[in-house]
Design an enzyme around this catalytic site. Structure first.
Site, PDB file in Angstrom:
ATOM      1  CB  CYS A 117      -0.906   0.000   1.231  1.00 42.77           C
ATOM      2  SG  CYS A 117       0.024   0.151   2.786  1.00 42.77           S
ATOM      3  CB  CYS A 156       1.620 -12.357  -8.716  1.00 44.40           C
ATOM      4  SG  CYS A 156       1.765 -11.333  -7.230  1.00 44.40           S
ATOM      5  CB  CYS A 213       6.229 -13.727  -7.284  1.00 42.81           C
ATOM      6  SG  CYS A 213       4.460 -13.820  -7.021  1.00 42.81           S
ATOM      7  CB  SER A 240       6.264  10.444  16.426  1.00 45.70           C
ATOM      8  OG  SER A 240       5.403   9.914  17.426  1.00 45.70           O
ATOM      9  CG  HIS A 242       9.404   3.731  19.424  1.00 48.54           C
ATOM     10  ND1 HIS A 242       9.215   2.701  18.535  1.00 48.54           N
ATOM     11  CD2 HIS A 242      10.368   3.312  20.282  1.00 48.54           C
ATOM     12  CE1 HIS A 242      10.024   1.703  18.829  1.00 48.54           C
ATOM     13  NE2 HIS A 242      10.735   2.063  19.886  1.00 48.54           N
ATOM     14  CB  ALA A 278      -2.331 -18.914  -6.631  1.00 45.33           C
ATOM     15  CG  LEU A 308      -1.898 -18.776 -11.120  1.00 45.42           C
ATOM     16  CD1 LEU A 308      -1.559 -20.165 -10.594  1.00 45.42           C
ATOM     17  CD2 LEU A 308      -3.250 -18.312 -10.599  1.00 45.42           C
ATOM     18  CD  GLU A 320       4.408 -26.847  -8.170  1.00 44.74           C
ATOM     19  OE1 GLU A 320       4.266 -27.777  -7.369  1.00 44.74           O
ATOM     20  OE2 GLU A 320       3.691 -25.834  -8.168  1.00 44.74           O
TER      21      GLU A 320
END
Length: 1297
Positions: free
Chosen positions: A55, A117, A154, A354, A358, A785, A1026, A1245
């Site tokens: 984010c 991904c 990934c 801050s 903290h 996934a 994926l 894999e």
């Protein structure tokens, strides 16, 4: 609630555009606002607690007093919207786009294969972008630090670091190419080879320089607003909370006196977590960040005064500037603070949190407070009653009332004193991961001597991570005052510390013996540091440290990882437009980097849509007596509650139900769902649903039964056990579903993040009592996934479909991170017992194995996993007499499911354990025993399938050669002889991975290829994208077969409409099977076009397609690949179980800290047989996922079956700091695979198991430590081999205390 003034208008900018909100809600976070209100969905939800970096945005602020602009990265999932008044926010959309201009960061990241991904990619871009805005030519250390707070599941991080390193003047001039200017390999030898080898995946010479004019300027309007509002209090009223932002200290003190329980929020990194995790609600929130008195920074004669609102990143920069200006003796405390700041959280959190926040939060695992306490910091407090000072000491950190703040007091500033000449301050921490991880235990220690002596005048010892607060050892300190700093004092100190600091056997977090050992291990390191400091100060007064203890002083320092990739180049005669065999950029790579790639929750709002949150069981096993949803239904905004009673068709299938009916069988079992107008309302209402239970006896562990062969006709026998823990998928995009009911014919459109859209379609149809042809499932891409989205999404989507059916409205069901981890299972935990017969020279003649896995509460894919676990159990070894029996055990835990490797990492690691045990029993090198027992000539597997292992042997030999194994091992032996507290280890492991499935129908694939009159081509296939690059490789196939450029071809999303009954995308084989289906369809089309082409051989593709249409030639074709023919007769134990084998080998070198259990990976080289069209990050990503499986990722449950590890704060996947310092990947040339398309081999894999080389390298180092301590007996290490297991295995007098 008290009456507040009318709300102010919130004004800020996003991507250069002004945003005004007249009804800003104090409880609104920036992430939700960006995604839901501004529809800027490039910024992703990953965890909601600032732990993953998905984010990340850049925030820019203007200080009207200093006239300076500050740019910093921030976690938008923690950032209150109201805190952004006067700020400028830049999201990934504002950095660059395909519609405007790409930023070099975005372009390089995509071209260097730094995105798979793509879900984490926008966050990576924003972290790097924020760094470049402040440091246009960053150092490699700054680049690594900038990514401390970003997780990727990934790529393995190496390609991300490579792409960003090109911005640093320190980096190798070949950065991004996979080559290294320091590489000294013999180029002459390469010239003699018949094939052309190539290093690197992108060309640095093509990188465009950064263009500063592309960056947004700070809006002048915001500068004016900052000047105008610096004397005006801001108030924002929400439905439940009021946000007040005062501008003077006196005003703040008045507000604090009036609302003593109101929290002070600056970065929201602590209060935000309380609200998120504990559901705490605050009617009034005070935001003091605009008060000048809280930002003061000045130097006194005795130290520094730092304002309480100073961000931790600013504190770091202040200290970095001050330290060079002061005498070294005054900066000991500051150096210690800087050391701890480097590992505290990620860069986003360091820029939000801050200093005052903290300190006052006083989290026990937070490792800055003990340092301040040990350094005798002073807190400057203020209230309406006046000002006062209190020491930041152990009593304050333990929250003793007499040493604490009063409710109406605030911390104004912190005095951090200079160190004194005869004073020493040190700090230590150990976490499951070196960076961006809460401490398992941390400590700070300070000692001051009488001038010119080693007589203790003052001593402070503090520990965090022991209990709910930081604890001190005042009695120990008191008794040691006046003592000389010598060995007798140290022995007495250890005894006193262990007496004073007590840990309960049931202490939260476990690892009690480990944490107890670190109490004295840390003090030992401090003791040695002080001795060395005294020696430096008074070289002729104190002796040198004993040589045996020198290695205890140094802690590990992370180095930016370097990578190299080598692969066979395509034939020079291959046409340039033919993409097969070339390292083509991920088809969605650019869109990943710009945030334009659309995931399920990025789909725009649908008219009338509702949101669902689920109620889950709090019992591991119980009968449901009643469900009382009345209180939830009375909540405004709640539409309905759905349960099993609302399902018109079948409730799940014979193995598992969509909603629990009469009984719950694990903690997290979904009982019902609350449907509301917003997700927040639905989530809140779930807490009002009351479930009444009748407890039943749960089964939380697996029992083992053993049936051994009666006898072996060999010389020696060895029996033992192996324990391998489970693993959570931690895909970056959580399970997500959007269901849209159609108004006619009982149709539904379902957007779902899944590997198996057909299964979703079937289960929803069954639940609704309709045919599958009424349900349309779609998926453009999934944000990761790894097997976790094979079975589970069908049940989540069915629950949402039932809600949509009942309400007649679209329903959005997006699991939060903690719910996703709480409800779903993961990799099967493994327990094995073995009995091995062998000769004196190490040749293994027989093996009898009994393996058990914890299946959880339902069957899921246990049968298939068990098949693979048994059939692949021999790894690369030819054992003449071999038997393996597998068992799945049912428990009352979340159902475990498919995971990358499908049982192979567990079973092969167990095999390597007993092969290593044979070597240890005989006193032989493990690599010698491994090589002796490897397949070497054409023969058969235990189930009688023919195998040609020549490439296995070649991989093994090449791995030895490339890693310079013998010289490395010799150097390691010398190092270990000279270092008592640090040990190095090395291991080389072979791999034989059987790719595919033992049933033909699991390999089938279908495709539809349409050519339009204008020559453009649309491809449909049954595979899901994926992140593995399935679509990219399918496009390569179509381009090659139709003999047209990639630019002509577009691939459509996975949909059950054009491609019905497609098999699940899994097992590292779906790319090639779907590629085969596309190949078949394209060849049909090309054959149809041949007559047209013959008539006009000089024509263009567009001419041919248009002419074909005019001649009524069909330009649409389906391709169906029946699948590789495989079979397994379990009655006879024979069969052709797998289509083909993937061979490989890996060599890893590690170094461990015997005092703490920490380790670092110095070197890894992987050699693997693979295809031309494969992507390197698949190997590297798999490898690092394996590193997590075998070293750091540990799932913890309570005695009642409730899972504790529910997010990035408690569950540690590898981060940038965990990448080997040197990571080299080699693809063995000329490894043709006649079975698969274009000789391809699935390798996503297989790479997971190669990380077992790290496990055994650690064991090598632990063995060296034990032998030096006189412990020569055979010992067993369990997986994951985490810090606690490493430390306790390095047994010494501290572990015995």
């Amino acid at each position: 609630m008290a009456c507040f003034p009318q709300s102010d208008e919130l004004v800020f900018f996003v991507n250069g555009r002004k945003v005004t909100d007249r009804c800003a809600d104090p409880e609104e976070l920036l992430l939700n606002y960006l995604r839901k209100c501004l529809r800027l969905t490039g910024t992703k939800y990953g965890c909601g607690i600032g732990g993953c970096g998905a984010c990340t945005v850049m925030v820019s602020t203007y200080n009207p007093d200093t006239k300076k602009i500050r740019h910093f990265p921030a976690n938008s999932c923690l950032l209150p919207l109201c805190s952004l008044y006067g700020a400028a926010v830049t999201t990934v959309e504002g950095v660059g786009s395909t519609k405007t201009k790409l930023h070099p960061i975005q372009k390089r990241l995509a071209e260097c294969h730094g995105s798979q991904c793509g879900f984490c990619t926008p966050g990576m871009v924003m972290s790097m972008y924020s760094l470049l805005r402040n440091h246009p030519e960053p150092t490699m250390e700054q680049i690594s630090a900038a990514l401390d707070g970003n997780l990727c599941r990934c790529t393995g991080y190496r390609p991300i670091i490579d792409s960003f390193s090109a911005f640093s003047s320190e980096s190798c001039p070949l950065a991004g190419s996979g080559k290294c200017c320091l590489d000294q390999e013999d180029e002459k030898g390469k010239e003699k080879e018949e094939y052309l080898m190539c290093s690197g995946l992108c060309r640095p010479e093509d990188f465009q320089p950064r263009d500063p004019t592309q960056d947004y300027i700070f809006p002048p309007e915001l500068m004016r607003i900052a000047e105008e509002s610096k004397r005006r209090t801001l108030v924002f009223n929400g439905e439940r909370s009021t946000w007040i932002s005062p501008v003077t200290l006196q005003e703040l003190l008045g507000l604090k006196a009036k609302y003593p329980m109101a929290p002070l929020v600056v970065g929201n990194t602590s209060i935000g977590l309380d609200v998120k995790k504990l559901g705490i609600y605050y009617p009034v929130i005070l935001y003091p960040a605009r008060i000048r008195d809280l930002h003061v920074v000045y130097r006194t004669d005795n130290g520094l005064v730092i304002g309480a609102a100073t961000h931790l990143a600013q504190l770091r920069d202040i200290l970095l500037n001050v330290v060079p200006e002061l005498p070294a003796e005054k900066t000991k405390l500051y150096h210690t603070l800087l050391k701890q700041l480097r590992t505290l959280a990620g860069e986003q959190i360091r820029n939000l949190a801050s200093l005052g926040g903290h300190i006052v939060s006083r989290g026990s695992p937070w490792h800055l407070n003990p340092v301040l306490a040990a350094g005798k910091a002073i807190l400057n407090l203020a209230s309406t009653d006046g000002t006062r000072q209190i020491p930041l000491n152990g009593e304050f950190l333990e929250r003793l009332p007499e040493a604490d703040l009063l409710p109406k007091e605030v911390i104004v500033s912190v005095f951090i004193p200079f160190s004194k000449k005869d004073e020493f301050v040190s700090a230590f921490r150990q976490a499951e991961r070196r960076k961006n991880a809460l401490s398992v235990i941390n400590s700070a220690m300070q000692v001051r001597f009488r001038p010119g002596t080693d007589v203790i005048e003052d001593l402070t010892i503090l520990y965090g991570g022991i209990g709910c607060t930081t604890v001190s050892a005042p009695n120990t300190s008191q008794k040691l005052r006046g003592r000389n700093w010598n060995e007798q004092m140290f022995d007495e100190a250890c005894r006193l510390i262990l007496e004073e600091i007590q840990l309960s056997p049931s202490a939260v977090g476990g690892k009690v013996e480990y944490r107890r050992t670190l109490l004295v291990s840390f003090f030992f390191r401090f003791y040695l540091e002080v001795l060395q400091g005294l020696k430096c100060m008074y070289p002729f007064k104190y002796p040198d440290l004993p040589k045996i203890n020198l290695s205890a002083l140094d802690e590990f320092h992370d180095q930016p990882p370097q990578g190299m990739q080598e692969y066979q180049e395509v034939d020079p005669q291959q046409p340039p437009q033919d993409p097969v065999g070339r390292p083509i950029m991920h088809q969605s790579g650019i869109k990943h980097a710009t945030g334009e790639a659309v995931y399920i929750d990025d789909i725009g709002p649908i008219d009338g849509q509702l949101y669902m949150a689920v109620v889950t069981s709090k019992r591991a096993h119980a009968k449901i007596l009643s469900i009382d949803a009345s209180a939830a239904l009375e909540t405004p905004g709640v539409v309905t509650v759905v349960s099993a009673a609302d399902i018109p068709g079948e409730n799940g299938d014979e193995h598992e139900k969509v909603f629990a009916e009469d009984e719950v069988i694990y903690v997290g079992h979904i009982i019902c769902g609350v449907v509301a107008e917003t997700y927040e309302l639905a989530k809140e209402a779930t807490r009002k649903v009351n479930i009444h239970y009748q407890d039943l006896e749960p089964i939380l562990t697996i029992k083992f039964y053993n049936n051994w062969l009666t006898s072996f006709p060999i010389c020696l026998l060895l029996t033992g056990e192996s324990h391998i823990g489970g693993q959570k998928h931690f895909y970056m995009e959580t399970n997500s579903t959007v269901v849209i009911p159609r108004k006619e014919d009982q149709e539904m459109i379902v957007y779902v993040s899944t590997q198996d859209a057909s299964r979703v379609q079937q289960l929803i149809a069954s639940a609704l009592g309709v045919h599958s042809n009424r349900i349309r499932c779609h998926l453009r891409r999934a944000g990761g996934a790894f097997g976790g989205k094979i079975t589970r999404p069908a049940y989540f989507a069915s629950a949402a479909a039932v809600a949509a059916h009942k309400t007649g409205c679209p329903v959005r069901f997006i699991l939060e991170r903690d719910d996703d981890m709480f409800i779903t299972g993961g990799r099967y935990p493994f327990f094995g017992k073995y009995k091995v017969g062998f000769m004196n020279d190490g040749e293994i003649k027989a093996a009898d194995l009994n393996y058990y896995v914890n299946g959880g509460a339902t069957r899921d894919v246990s049968e298939v996993v068990l098949d693979h676990l048994v059939l692949k159990s021999f790894n690369a070894y030819h054992i003449p007499n071999y038997r393996c029996c597998g068992h799945v055990c049912k428990t009352n835990l979340p159902s475990n499911t498919a995971f990358r490797g499908f049982g192979f990492p567990q079973t092969a690691l167990s095999t390597e354990m007993w092969v290593a045990a044979v070597a240890d029993e005989l006193g032989l090198p493990q690599d010698q025993v491994r090589e002796m027992n490897m397949y070497k000539t054409v023969t058969v597997t235990p189930y009688k399938q023919k195998i040609d292992p020549r490439n296995l042997v070649e991989c093994w030999k090449e791995c030895f050669k490339r890693s310079d194994y013998h010289n490395r091992r010799k150097a390691i032996e010398e190092f270990n002889q000279q270092n008592y507290w640090k040990k190095k280890g090395i291991a080389i492991i072979p791999m034989l991975f059987s790719n595919g499935f033992s049933e033909t129908h699991r390999h089938q694939a279908a495709a539809l290829v349409n050519i339009y009159v204008d020559g453009s081509v649309l491809v449909h296939c049954g595979g899901s994208e994926l992140g593995q690059g399935l679509y990219t490789k399918v496009l390569q196939v179509a381009s090659h077969e139709l003999m047209i450029p990639l630019s002509y071809i577009h691939i459509f999303e996975r949909s059950t409409v054009p491609i019905p009954n497609a098999h699940v995308t899994s097992g590292a084989i779906s790319t090639e099977t779907n590629g085969r289906a596309v190949q078949i369809a394209c060849r049909i089309l090309r054959k149809r076009l041949e007559p047209v082409i013959k008539k006009n051989p000089q024509g263009k593709w567009e001419d041919w397609t248009k002419k074909a249409f005019e001649e009524s030639i069909s330009l649409s074709a389906t391709g169906y690949f029946k699948g590789y023919v495989t079979h397994m007769d379990w009655e006879t134990g024979e069969g052709h179980a797998f289509p083909y084998f993937v061979f490989g080998a890996a060599c890893s070198e590690v170094e461990i800290d015997c005092l703490t259990g920490d380790h670092k990976m110095s070197y890894t080289s992987c050699m693997q047989t693979a295809s031309y069209v494969s992507l390197y990050p698949q190997i590297e990503g798999g490898f690092l996922q394996g590193v997590g499986l075998f070293t750091s990722e540990e799932i913890k449950f309570s005695p009642e079956g409730e899972q504790y590890t529910l997010g990035p704060d408690t569950y540690k996947i590898p981060a940038v700091c965990d990448v080997p310092e040197q990571l080299r990947i080699y693809l063995l040339p000329n490894t043709r695979n006649p079975v698969a398309i274009y000789s391809s081999k699935g390798m996503g894999e297989a790479g997971v198991f190669l990380a077992s080389s790290v496990f055994f390298a650690i064991k090598y180092a632990v063995t060296a430590a034990r032998k030096q301590r006189g412990l020569n007996e055979v010992f067993v290490l369990e997986s994951p081999l985490n810090i606690a297991r490493i430390r306790m295995a390095c047994a010494d007098h501290f572990t015995e205390m």
